[in-house]
Design a protein around this motif. Structure first.
Motif, short mmCIF file in Angstrom:
data_model
loop_
_atom_site.label_atom_id
_atom_site.label_comp_id
_atom_site.label_asym_id
_atom_site.label_seq_id
_atom_site.Cartn_x
_atom_site.Cartn_y
_atom_site.Cartn_z
N GLY A 132 0.86 -1.19 0.10
CA GLY A 132 -0.04 0.10 0.13
C GLY A 132 0.90 1.32 0.00
O GLY A 132 2.04 1.17 0.56
N ILE A 133 0.35 2.30 -0.37
CA ILE A 133 0.82 3.76 -0.16
C ILE A 133 -0.12 4.52 0.49
O ILE A 133 -1.34 4.39 0.54
CB ILE A 133 1.08 4.23 -1.72
CG1 ILE A 133 -0.05 4.17 -2.79
CG2 ILE A 133 2.28 3.50 -2.35
CD1 ILE A 133 0.00 4.86 -4.14
N CYS A 134 0.50 5.45 1.08
CA CYS A 134 -0.40 6.40 2.16
C CYS A 134 0.20 7.74 1.96
O CYS A 134 1.29 8.09 1.97
CB CYS A 134 0.01 5.97 3.73
SG CYS A 134 0.23 4.08 3.82
N ILE A 139 -4.57 2.30 -1.29
CA ILE A 139 -4.19 3.64 -1.25
C ILE A 139 -4.95 4.10 0.05
O ILE A 139 -6.06 3.94 0.10
CB ILE A 139 -4.86 4.58 -2.47
CG1 ILE A 139 -4.18 3.84 -3.63
CG2 ILE A 139 -4.55 5.83 -2.24
CD1 ILE A 139 -4.60 4.57 -5.00
N ALA A 140 -4.12 4.46 0.94
CA ALA A 140 -4.91 4.98 2.32
C ALA A 140 -4.55 6.31 2.44
O ALA A 140 -3.41 7.03 2.06
CB ALA A 140 -3.99 4.00 3.49
N ILE A 154 -8.03 2.37 1.69
CA ILE A 154 -8.21 2.36 3.22
C ILE A 154 -8.62 3.72 3.67
O ILE A 154 -7.87 4.63 3.20
CB ILE A 154 -6.89 1.90 3.69
CG1 ILE A 154 -6.68 0.29 2.94
CG2 ILE A 154 -6.91 1.95 5.28
CD1 ILE A 154 -5.11 -0.04 3.51
N ALA A 155 -9.73 3.84 4.46
CA ALA A 155 -10.05 5.04 4.97
C ALA A 155 -9.35 5.44 6.48
O ALA A 155 -9.38 4.57 7.39
CB ALA A 155 -11.53 5.24 5.37
N PRO A 191 -15.26 0.79 3.23
CA PRO A 191 -14.01 0.52 3.27
C PRO A 191 -13.35 0.17 4.74
O PRO A 191 -14.17 0.58 5.75
CB PRO A 191 -13.30 1.95 2.85
CG PRO A 191 -14.45 2.76 2.21
CD PRO A 191 -15.64 2.07 2.78
N PRO A 192 -12.20 -0.36 4.66
CA PRO A 192 -11.49 -0.55 6.11
C PRO A 192 -11.02 0.53 6.66
O PRO A 192 -10.83 1.58 5.97
CB PRO A 192 -10.44 -1.57 5.91
CG PRO A 192 -10.10 -1.30 4.16
CD PRO A 192 -11.18 -1.14 3.93
N ILE A 193 -11.20 0.87 8.03
CA ILE A 193 -11.03 2.15 8.72
C ILE A 193 -9.76 2.10 9.65
O ILE A 193 -9.60 1.01 10.64
CB ILE A 193 -12.18 2.54 9.56
CG1 ILE A 193 -13.44 3.13 8.73
CG2 ILE A 193 -11.86 3.64 10.42
CD1 ILE A 193 -14.61 3.28 9.27
#
Length: 389
Positions: free
Chosen positions: A60-62, A93-94, A125-126, A191-193
């Motif tokens: 992932g990227i944040c 993408i977070a 990802i939230a 979305p996952p939190i």
């Protein structure tokens, strides 16, 4: 363990002598220090780096949100997430995260996040945060209302994502006659939190509650305090009658890896020290304004963040485990040790920090992705239980 590249997108062309006239790179630093032509090149360079992380095999990227500062040029992280949504193919993408108490209309975040979730077909990802104290100065917002506004905004966003509209919402801070989200999230039911934090005990308790079981992220903290906060989450989960998984715990840390320990230290030193002493520079009252935290949480966060505002060296932060630096073997050993002792399932590495130039950032990313990530992925492949959400 899952691997993410976190990017702050600092204004790396900052005149580092600014502190001869100004006491912070946040809020009060005149924006005359920002050159739009240089800033434009930095934005595109940083987006290229995050896209490259997709090619290198990161999970992932944040991106994140900060306002009126040279430390991080993303006052609207959804702009960056939207740009990355079409240019990446595999990574999650977070957005870590939107500062909910600052919002006048939380439904706009529900919409923004749902759009990115749709464009990426569920790679989103939230992240929700209260925002550090400096944001309340930037927005002239009352930090004493922070908890109430955060919880109410969170509840409104979740209802917008998961309930059939239109429905009315009547809260203390937000009132809507019609909540009827278009588009709905791609992921079902949402979305996952993830919840990044400096270490507020109230935030840890809230995130670990069985109604949520959100992934908790500890940011830029000595390893001893990281272990304390991770254990606090596990203990609170146990108190609620369930066992927290490694998927519910994450750590964000700057990291630099090179051919040898000596090369890594030499290449990283000026840039991590600029990050610590120039970009993070702010008075304590800006970081922790009155009313922002309870007394108990304030004492803990002040201990974890005691170094901010004081002059620090690369050796200081390496000794505390706040900066991982060395050869691939050294970095592998340190990360394996910390993961084994603390039990986090998500590792968010800051591979560009302060003034670290493009060529060293790419070198750092490549060695980390090729010589560190595969080793740790193999070591922990069978250690992560099923996700809590």
């Amino acid at each position: 363990m899952k691997f993410y590249m976190m990017h702050l997108m600092p204004y790396a062309d900052l005149d580092l002598d600014y502190d001869q006239k100004h006491n912070s790179a946040w809020v009060t630093l005149p924006n005359s220090y920002y050159d739009p032509k240089k800033g434009a090149k930095l934005y595109n360079r940083y987006l290229d780096e995050l896209e490259y992380a997709d090619q290198l095999g990161f999970d992932g990227i944040c991106v994140n949100e900060h306002h009126q500062n040279a430390y991080g040029l993303m006052p609207q992280p959804g702009v960056m997430a939207g740009a990355l949504a079409r240019r990446t193919k595999k990574v999650k993408i977070a957005i870590l995260g939107r500062a909910l108490p600052l919002l006048n209309n939380p439904v706009t975040v529900a919409e923004e996040f749902a759009m990115v979730d749709n464009i990426t077909e569920g790679r989103f990802i939230a992240g929700f945060v209260r925002g550090i104290g400096a944001e309340y100065h930037a927005w002239s917002s009352n930090p004493a209302d922070s908890h109430d506004r955060f919880h109410e905004a969170h509840d409104l966003i979740l209802r917008a994502w998961t309930e059939t509209g239109p429905f009315a919402f009547e809260g203390k801070h937000y009132q809507f006659e019609y909540v009827n989200l278009w588009p709905r999230p791609y992921q079902s039911p949402r979305p996952p939190i993830w919840i990044p934090s400096q270490g507020s005990s109230e935030t840890i308790e809230w995130a670990s509650h069985p109604d949520r079981r959100y992934t908790y992220l500890q940011t830029f903290t000595p390893v001893a305090m990281l272990a304390k906060y991770m254990q606090m989450y596990k203990a609170m989960a146990a108190g609620h009658g369930y066992e927290a998984t490694e998927d519910q715990l994450g750590w964000s840390v700057p990291l630099y890896v090179a051919e040898t320990d000596e090369i890594a230290r030499r290449e990283a030193q000026p840039h991590i020290e600029n990050f610590l002493n120039k970009f993070l520079r702010m008075p304590k009252e800006m970081l922790l304004p009155p009313g922002y935290l309870s007394l108990n949480s304030m004492l803990g966060v002040m201990k974890a963040k005691s170094s901010i505002g004081t002059k620090q060296t690369i050796d200081d932060v390496m000794a505390k485990g706040m900066f991982i630096c060395g050869s691939p073997e050294t970095v592998r050993q340190k990360l394996e040790q910390y993961q084994s002792e603390i039990g986090f399932g998500h590792l968010l590495t800051l591979l560009q920090f302060g003034t670290l130039p493009a060529e060293l950032t790419r070198k750092n990313m490549e060695i980390y992705a090729n010589e560190v990530m595969p080793y740790l992925r193999d070591k922990t492949a069978n250690a992560i239980p099923a996700a809590a959400e």
